[in-house]
Write an enzyme that holds these catalytic residues in place. Structure first.
Site, PDB file in Angstrom:
ATOM      1  N   TYR A 191     -67.919 -67.536  23.336  1.00 35.67           N
ATOM      2  CA  TYR A 191     -69.277 -67.583  22.785  1.00 35.67           C
ATOM      3  C   TYR A 191     -70.196 -68.473  23.604  1.00 35.67           C
ATOM      4  O   TYR A 191     -71.348 -68.668  23.220  1.00 35.67           O
ATOM      5  CB  TYR A 191     -69.238 -68.101  21.342  1.00 35.67           C
ATOM      6  CG  TYR A 191     -68.563 -67.166  20.381  1.00 35.67           C
ATOM      7  CD1 TYR A 191     -67.212 -66.884  20.527  1.00 35.67           C
ATOM      8  CD2 TYR A 191     -69.250 -66.585  19.340  1.00 35.67           C
ATOM      9  CE1 TYR A 191     -66.568 -66.038  19.655  1.00 35.67           C
ATOM     10  CE2 TYR A 191     -68.617 -65.736  18.457  1.00 35.67           C
ATOM     11  CZ  TYR A 191     -67.276 -65.468  18.622  1.00 35.67           C
ATOM     12  OH  TYR A 191     -66.646 -64.630  17.757  1.00 35.67           O
ATOM     13  N   LYS A 210     -53.510 -68.641  21.623  1.00 27.83           N
ATOM     14  CA  LYS A 210     -52.762 -67.582  22.302  1.00 27.83           C
ATOM     15  C   LYS A 210     -52.318 -68.153  23.655  1.00 27.83           C
ATOM     16  O   LYS A 210     -52.544 -67.561  24.726  1.00 27.83           O
ATOM     17  CB  LYS A 210     -53.677 -66.347  22.460  1.00 27.83           C
ATOM     18  CG  LYS A 210     -53.004 -65.098  22.926  1.00 27.83           C
ATOM     19  CD  LYS A 210     -52.288 -64.333  21.841  1.00 27.83           C
ATOM     20  CE  LYS A 210     -51.545 -63.149  22.417  1.00 27.83           C
ATOM     21  NZ  LYS A 210     -50.687 -62.478  21.439  1.00 27.83           N
ATOM     22  N   ASP A 257     -52.004 -63.865  16.543  1.00 29.51           N
ATOM     23  CA  ASP A 257     -51.615 -62.594  15.910  1.00 29.51           C
ATOM     24  C   ASP A 257     -50.601 -62.837  14.798  1.00 29.51           C
ATOM     25  O   ASP A 257     -50.706 -62.294  13.687  1.00 29.51           O
ATOM     26  CB  ASP A 257     -51.108 -61.572  16.948  1.00 29.51           C
ATOM     27  CG  ASP A 257     -50.268 -62.197  18.052  1.00 29.51           C
ATOM     28  OD1 ASP A 257     -50.176 -63.440  18.127  1.00 29.51           O
ATOM     29  OD2 ASP A 257     -49.700 -61.443  18.858  1.00 29.51           O
ATOM     30  N   ASP A 260     -63.650 -67.371  14.217  1.00 26.29           N
ATOM     31  CA  ASP A 260     -64.579 -66.377  13.680  1.00 26.29           C
ATOM     32  C   ASP A 260     -63.805 -65.312  12.906  1.00 26.29           C
ATOM     33  O   ASP A 260     -64.126 -64.968  11.762  1.00 26.29           O
ATOM     34  CB  ASP A 260     -65.342 -65.756  14.869  1.00 26.29           C
ATOM     35  CG  ASP A 260     -66.539 -64.940  14.430  1.00 26.29           C
ATOM     36  OD1 ASP A 260     -66.829 -64.878  13.222  1.00 26.29           O
ATOM     37  OD2 ASP A 260     -67.196 -64.355  15.314  1.00 26.29           O
TER      38      ASP A 260
END
Ligand code: NAD
Length: 338
Positions: free
Chosen positions: A125, A172, A205, A229
């Site tokens: 972002y 991640k 995930d 988000d």
């Protein structure tokens, strides 16, 4: 009794009626708040030539705390959204999104009590992107030591202040070994400075799957911008959706509290919209101001009114309007504070 000055931005669409409802409910707590009303949003474009006029920023710089209604983002006007503008101008680097089960709100779970702490300024972002030739585009995922450290410290300070037991860092780093790897490394370092709070990490995930399967195992989720988000909306979905999702954007000196939902133009002026999310944002604001008892009474008032299910808005299965629901909450709060 401490007097608090709070900037009030009613916003557009359903914003003004929700703001009136929130003021009705919080008045019943008897906390002494002086509201400083300022205007922002699509509705003030003609008057100021911008949806975020300078007096709004100036007022928040002075009062340090704001309650904000939703604002309509003017489409194709060339102006960036008021929310992004506020975040950048005031360096509101931490986004706080609690998700708590409230009996009476239709959802799949009964015992969810989660808080997402989302880094608000970096990651994908940061807005660093370009075309790489004609047929490819590149976005840069920016993670810095400073940005990661301040959000991690914020999460641990928040957990301690609020009596939370565990922080889970979401990442991640198995794939993005440098960027998410740096975020995770710094979270671990900050955790080592905070031995009283349990720390663990999850790959994003797996985190999503676990939140759907057993949300009760988690407490505070510490996320870089993009995962935060997505995960915060997932968490809102676990407890009944946007109608009951409060939020806050917090910086070193200033904080802006607001519901997660938008201005719902189709319900504007109809006395139909659910005031719960904005009133729960006021609960967060009262805690931020150190008004713990008032915050507890306001939350309990909301719980009782929704639990009874009589004077609630259409989305909660009732036939009441915004105003009547806020008056019902105010009556409960008045009983509680005596
Ligand atoms: P929205 O949240 O306004 O509406 C989505 C759906 O939820 C609609 O069906 C709406 O009627 C319903 N809804 C939302 N709040 C509700 C409430 N309190 N009670 C009952 N129902 C409610 O999202 P949108 O339609 O995508 O956006 C409308 C405008 O709001 C856009 O201009 C958008 O840019 C803006 N927006 C502002 C904010 C903000 O200021 N924080 C956040 C999101 C969207």
């Amino acid at each position: 009794m401490t007097k608090h000055r709070v900037t009030c931005i009613p916003g557009d669409g359903i914003g003004p009626e929700l703001m009136a409802a929130a003021k009705t409910a919080v008045a019943a707590t008897k906390v002494d708040i002086e509201w400083v009303d300022v205007e922002a949003g699509a509705g003030v474009m003609d008057k100021y030539g911008t949806p975020l006029p300078d007096p709004v920023i100036d007022s928040i710089r002075e009062t340090k705390v704001a309650l904000k209604g939703p604002v309509t983002t003017p489409v194709g006007s060339g102006f960036r959204s008021v929310n992004v503008g506020l975040r950048k101008a005031l360096d509101l680097y931490a986004n706080l999104r609690p998700a708590v089960s409230i009996p009476g709100v239709r959802s799949r779970y009964e015992n969810v009590d989660l808080v997402v702490v989302r880094e608000n300024t970096e990651d994908l972002y940061a807005g660093i992107e370009h075309m790489a030739g004609e047929d490819a585009a590149e976005s840069i995922k920016l993670i810095t030591r400073k940005g990661s450290e301040r959000i991690a410290r914020f999460a641990f300070d928040y957990a301690r202040r609020e009596g939370r037991r565990k922080i889970t860092a979401v990442h991640k780093a198995n794939i993005m070994k440098l960027s998410d790897g740096l975020f995770l490394e710094i979270c671990r370092q900050v955790a080592a400075d905070n031995p009283g709070i349990e720390f663990e990490d999850r790959i994003v995930d797996n985190m999503c799957m676990q939140l759907v399967q057993k949300p009760e195992l988690y407490d505070v989720l510490l996320c870089p911008n993009l995962y935060g988000d997505i995960v915060s909306d997932l968490c809102a979905g676990l407890v009944g959706g946007l109608g009951v999702a409060p939020g806050a954007n917090i910086g070193t000196e200033m904080a802006v509290f607001e519901a997660v939902h938008g201005s719902a133009p189709k319900y504007a002026g109809l006395d139909k919209a659910d005031p719960t999310a904005l009133i729960l944002s006021v609960v967060l604001m009262l805690r931020h101001l150190g008004e713990w008892e008032a915050a507890h009474a306001l939350f309990e008032g909301v719980r009782r009114v929704i639990g009874a299910g009589r004077r609630v808005t259409y989305d909660l299965g009732g036939t009441s309007g915004t105003k009547d629901m806020s008056e019902a909450i105010a009556e409960e709060v008045a009983h509680l504070v005596g």
